[in-house]
Design an enzyme around this catalytic site. Sequence first.
Site, PDB file in Angstrom:
ATOM      1  N   ASP A 134      -0.349   4.372   1.082  1.00 25.64           N
ATOM      2  CA  ASP A 134      -1.076   5.505   1.997  1.00 25.64           C
ATOM      3  C   ASP A 134      -0.189   5.438   3.319  1.00 25.64           C
ATOM      4  O   ASP A 134       0.445   3.982   3.594  1.00 25.64           O
ATOM      5  CB  ASP A 134      -2.515   5.286   2.340  1.00 25.64           C
TER       6      ASP A 134
ATOM      7  N   HIS B  37       0.931  -1.260   0.070  1.00 25.02           N
ATOM      8  CA  HIS B  37      -0.011   0.030   0.029  1.00 25.02           C
ATOM      9  C   HIS B  37       0.893   1.348   0.167  1.00 25.02           C
ATOM     10  O   HIS B  37       2.052   1.326   0.579  1.00 25.02           O
ATOM     11  CB  HIS B  37      -0.820  -0.042   1.351  1.00 25.02           C
TER      12      HIS B  37
ATOM     13  N   ASP C  94       6.876   1.763   6.267  1.00 27.93           N
ATOM     14  CA  ASP C  94       5.469   1.343   6.087  1.00 27.93           C
ATOM     15  C   ASP C  94       5.028   1.944   4.907  1.00 27.93           C
ATOM     16  O   ASP C  94       4.259   2.764   5.270  1.00 27.93           O
ATOM     17  CB  ASP C  94       4.679   1.442   7.470  1.00 27.93           C
TER      18      ASP C  94
ATOM     19  N   GLU D 287      -4.902   1.280   3.225  1.00 27.99           N
ATOM     20  CA  GLU D 287      -4.806   0.287   4.110  1.00 27.99           C
ATOM     21  C   GLU D 287      -4.854   0.878   5.558  1.00 27.99           C
ATOM     22  O   GLU D 287      -5.136  -0.025   6.247  1.00 27.99           O
ATOM     23  CB  GLU D 287      -3.248  -0.375   3.793  1.00 27.99           C
ATOM     24  N   GLU D 288      -4.328   1.905   5.767  1.00 30.37           N
ATOM     25  CA  GLU D 288      -4.056   2.256   7.372  1.00 30.37           C
ATOM     26  C   GLU D 288      -5.437   2.649   7.857  1.00 30.37           C
ATOM     27  O   GLU D 288      -5.541   2.934   9.008  1.00 30.37           O
ATOM     28  CB  GLU D 288      -3.243   3.586   7.240  1.00 30.37           C
TER      29      GLU D 288
ATOM     30  N   HIS E 127       5.157   4.134  11.889  1.00 30.96           N
ATOM     31  CA  HIS E 127       4.117   4.809  12.493  1.00 30.96           C
ATOM     32  C   HIS E 127       4.946   5.739  13.386  1.00 30.96           C
ATOM     33  O   HIS E 127       4.243   6.519  14.419  1.00 30.96           O
ATOM     34  CB  HIS E 127       2.820   4.400  13.020  1.00 30.96           C
TER      35      HIS E 127
ATOM     36  N   GLU F  76       4.729  -6.086   3.800  1.00 33.36           N
ATOM     37  CA  GLU F  76       4.622  -5.422   5.232  1.00 33.36           C
ATOM     38  C   GLU F  76       5.981  -5.592   5.756  1.00 33.36           C
ATOM     39  O   GLU F  76       6.533  -6.703   5.852  1.00 33.36           O
ATOM     40  CB  GLU F  76       3.591  -5.928   5.982  1.00 33.36           C
TER      41      GLU F  76
END
Length: 382
Positions: free
Chosen positions: A71, A69, A101, A133-134, A355, A161
């Site tokens: 995003d 992903h 990520d 995805e998030e 994150h 991931e």
Amino acid sequence: MTTTELLERLVSFDTTSRNSNLALIGFIRDYLDRFGVTYRVITDTVGQKANLHAIIGPRAAGGLALSGHVDTVPVDGQTWTSDPFALRRHDGKLFARGSCDMKGFLAACLAAVPDFQALRLLRPLHLFISYDEEVGCGGAKRLIQDLHESGLRPDVCVVGEPSGMKPILAHKGKLNLDVTVRGLVGHSSEPSKGVNAVQAAGEAIAWVAREARRLAAEGPFADGFDPPHTTIHAGTMEGGTILNIIPAHAAFTMEWRFIPGDSPHRHLERMQAWITETIEPAMKAVHPECGFSCKIALEMPGMELSPDHPLAAVVKQVAGTNSAGKVAYGTEGGFFENAGIPTIICGPGHIAQAHQPDEWIAEAELAACDRFIRRLAAKLLV
């Protein structure tokens, strides 16, 4: 372009989930056009975000998908020591939002395109690039819908991931719940004439805490997960106006992260039954419209690939390991598996770096990923 050069370009696009990703998708399209790679662009309902499904080799069903992903989570409120959207290299690490990520994996996939083409693949290599995805995997759901419509479904999938390039066979699923409590306003000096929504919510949250302890003690359990059981917790709570008014409204959010084979709906039914039997009778005795309402905000399926599946054996061999793990966090892999595509997770970086302010990925991890995806394609598709 090298993986690092491509990563530098990818992180320069602020694709926080609240934003459009079309500029980044446009860059990837231009890149793929240089190599004559065919692709499908699948937009969301309002045309502000898009998935991209590229195919290298025969334009057909079957073969291998590499999935990631684009995003990212926000940088709001985080303290960064450099621009989060400008790649910074220091001491063997590459810093930027999304570097770990999971734009690092996608950069490696894009850098490998010329090498994939040089292999003269007998079966297709699919590249899945998704949005959102998030915030619930809306992009993966839309992508799977398009796979059904196009008939271009791969045989197997690797989701990149961050796993430290360690194969991951399984992850937990997730159910998010929004709970609203309707009380009856009144003066706090006469509590029997009102219904305190905040206190009712507090009783339910106390049940959540007890249930968390029960699940930890009684299970069910699944080896390999940390923790090895379904978990439950309340994450936010709000209600009331001022102290001397009986609050007529309260709300809280909560979640279950459930092990494969455990149904979150049975846990939801257990909670609702307890609320109906224990909290609501006294509330409705004062006013029949008082009580609880529960709304499922998000449901993500778990993923569990059999350790005996051929994909597991191949990925372990190519990754150079005899072991495979399980993780508590969720991915798009559960959606692909539910769509009938056997899926495994294996990608560069570590989830602890995701994150975070000053998110980073090691250059050595990207180099390992470069080797891994080329060997995997040669093993499965030639």
